[in-house]
Design a protein around this motif. Structure first.
Motif, mmCIF file in Angstrom:
data_model
loop_
_atom_site.group_PDB
_atom_site.id
_atom_site.type_symbol
_atom_site.label_atom_id
_atom_site.label_comp_id
_atom_site.label_asym_id
_atom_site.label_seq_id
_atom_site.Cartn_x
_atom_site.Cartn_y
_atom_site.Cartn_z
ATOM 1 N N ILE A 75 0.818 -1.221 0.000
ATOM 2 C CA ILE A 75 0.000 0.000 0.000
ATOM 3 C C ILE A 75 0.853 1.273 0.000
ATOM 4 C CG2 ILE A 75 -2.051 -1.077 0.996
ATOM 5 C CD1 ILE A 75 -0.132 0.984 3.357
ATOM 6 N N ASN A 122 -8.182 6.596 0.660
ATOM 7 C CA ASN A 122 -9.224 5.563 0.604
ATOM 8 C C ASN A 122 -8.722 4.394 1.444
ATOM 9 O OD1 ASN A 122 -11.422 3.982 -0.022
ATOM 10 N ND2 ASN A 122 -10.731 3.484 -2.090
ATOM 11 N N SER A 178 -5.111 3.190 -0.036
ATOM 12 C CA SER A 178 -4.614 4.364 -0.762
ATOM 13 C C SER A 178 -4.216 5.463 0.222
ATOM 14 C CB SER A 178 -5.708 4.880 -1.708
ATOM 15 O OG SER A 178 -5.250 6.013 -2.416
ATOM 16 N N GLU A 180 -1.735 9.259 0.777
ATOM 17 C CA GLU A 180 -0.989 10.359 0.174
ATOM 18 C C GLU A 180 -0.001 10.932 1.186
ATOM 19 O OE1 GLU A 180 -3.239 13.767 -0.933
ATOM 20 O OE2 GLU A 180 -4.370 13.872 0.951
#
Length: 532
Positions: A342, A380, A384, A386
């Motif tokens: 991930i 998400n 996911s 950032e």
């Protein structure tokens, strides 16, 4: 403002001494008022046997480290150096130096609060009581284990797993002074030069740390001394030629065996669970552990498990280490061994500290290879993420957050010096904000200076009303065992912890270490080290 006099054998000093004095000169609350230089320095002790000197020369040539703690540097090139120099010739006996009355009077006129010994031999006489805080001196070794020397030598030769160093306030009795500061690092298995380089660099910070702690506590000059039990350890000296030949022979053989084992069996980590966390020391046996399967164990391994409970589901984040690329990524793992990467970066990632704060889920993995600590936010969850910002600007090994009503506490391992180990020292920082952090260094930093209990090994957790911090013990090897420390005090002014219990690997069953511990529901999840 403490006034310091320093004792030197020359104005040309080893780099670690140069660094130690540099740290003092930079401190606004400290003043170096005098440098006392020995006109006729004599080497300490008896002349070393030829074979020992030859061995040390070869060792230094083969394993010279950069930066070199023993490189000579001119003290006059120090920024801010404007210190008067007093040249003296002490009364010199076989092993001791004693200051002449006229030199003592000269030193007294500068009114030093303390004297730091970077030169001279064993000191005797009134110099020891001239300054209110006494004379401070280094012993590069653990005085509880042995006195004498040579420094950092016997630990390598005798296969002693840790090497200590202390700063003490000395008295008339050899190595019987008050220990002011002490640290331990993992012994280099092969080289005395590398071992010595590390502990001498480490010790360069000791005087300033002790001075800051004295001033922080507001101790008066008469309150510095404390009672201390006599040190009963044996007195070791430079080895005789026969003992050296035998010792070096054993050293070479065991390192050859070690290298052959490491070449035949590569380092491997596995993740598993145990049902109960003991409240006392325990050896972890194979039949207590439920291992996660890893059908591709020849390609990669799993380590650093961090479970996270969210919306009724249990997620396990871990490091996925690629053996071929020698690089870690962050993966999502289940108890059947299925995994999904991930998070991957150009640098090594490990220790996926995942947490929820103010309705958002964040990930704070170790990124020490990048030289800064990045914070990630779930876009998400759970797959996911950032990268949102640098949350801490310097190196930060195994970052561990703990939130209280006051704000955020960040536990990280850092090196005292670039030549030191990242395993040895734990630092603590506080910020009232997470996303706009202003980290305040704890005044006791480093709050732990000991390879046996410094580096974080998982989340800080509450259990039966008590607060615990899992810590790696890398005394014998990296990630050898876990010491669970009970946090007794945690505030902006004070930090104190005590060992609660230790989790030991069952080595005769092939478990060589464990270095991450986290709670997972009614179980505990750990990683286990072996060679396969």
């Amino acid at each position: 403002m403490p006034r310091i006099a320093i004792l030197l054998d020359s104005l040309s000093v080893p780099a670690w001494v140069y660094e130690s004095i540099h740290q003092l000169l930079k401190e606004p609350q400290v003043e170096i008022v005098l440098a006392v230089v020995n006109q006729h320095p004599i080497p300490s002790g008896e002349k070393s046997p030829f074979l020992y000197r030859l061995y040390r020369a070869i060792d230094r040539r083969l394993f010279l480290q950069t930066p070199d703690a023993f490189q000579q540097k001119e003290i006059g090139t120090l920024p801010g150096w404007d210190v008067p120099v007093l040249s003296v010739l002490p009364f010199q006996k076989k092993f001791t130096d004693e200051f002449r009355p006229e030199d003592l009077e000269q030193i007294r006129t500068y009114q030093p609060d303390l004297i730091i010994r970077f030169g001279f031999r064993i000191l005797k006489g009134k110099i020891l009581s001239l300054a209110p805080w006494g004379v401070w001196s280094f012993h590069h070794g653990d005085p509880a284990l042995y006195r004498g020397g040579p420094p950092a030598f016997w630990e390598v030769i005798k296969e002693i797993p840790i090497t200590g160093c202390v700063l003490m306030r000395i008295n008339e009795k050899l190595d019987q002074g008050e220990v002011l500061y002490q640290s331990h690092t993992q012994t280099d298995p092969l080289s005395v030069q590398r071992n010595a380089n590390r502990i001498f660099w480490m010790s360069a910070r000791f005087p300033l740390r002790v001075i800051r702690e004295i001033m922080r506590q507001g101790k008066g000059k008469k309150e510095l001394s404390t009672s201390q039990q006599p040190i009963q350890s044996p007195l070791w000296k430079n080895p005789r030629s026969g003992a050296l030949i035998r010792g070096v022979g054993k050293l070479i053989l065991r390192n050859l065996r070690r290298k052959l084992r490491e070449r035949k069996f590569s380092a491997h980590w596995e993740i598993g669970t145990i049902a109960h966390l003991p409240v006392q020391n325990q050896v972890l046996s194979v039949d207590q552990i439920s291992y996660f399967p890893n059908p591709e164990s020849s390609k990669h391994y799993f380590a650093d498990p961090f479970p996270f409970f969210y919306q009724g589901n249990q997620f396990i984040f871990a490091e996925l280490y690629d053996k071929k690329k020698s690089k870690g990524r962050i993966t999502l793992l289940d108890q059947q061994g299925n995994h999904q990467v991930i998070l991957e970066e150009p640098w090594h990632l490990s220790y996926p500290f995942v947490f929820e704060d103010q309705g958002e889920i964040f990930l704070l993995p170790e990124s020490a290879q990048a030289g800064k600590l990045w914070l990630y936010k779930a876009v998400n969850f759970p797959g996911s993420w950032e990268r949102i910002q640098v949350i801490f600007p310097g190196e930060a090994y195994d970052p561990t957050l703990w939130k209280t009503e006051e704000g955020y506490w960040l536990f990280v391992n850092q090196k005292a010096h670039p030549a030191c180990s990242p395993f040895d020292e734990l630092y603590l920082y506080f910020s009232s904000s997470l996303l706009e952090p202003y980290w305040i260094a704890h005044p006791q930093n480093p709050i732990v200076s000991d390879v046996r209990k410094s580096r974080p090994a998982g989340r800080v957790f509450m259990e039966k009303g008590k607060l615990y911090r899992p810590a790696q013990d890398s005394e014998k090897r990296y990630g050898h065992r876990i010491r669970v420390m009970e946090i007794m005090q945690l505030s902006l002014e004070s930090y104190r912890e005590e060992e609660a219990f230790c989790l030991e690997p069952q080595e005769n069953e092939g478990i060589l270490g464990s270095h991450t511990l986290n709670k997972m529901g009614d179980q505990w999840i750990l990683d286990f080290y072996s060679r396969k």
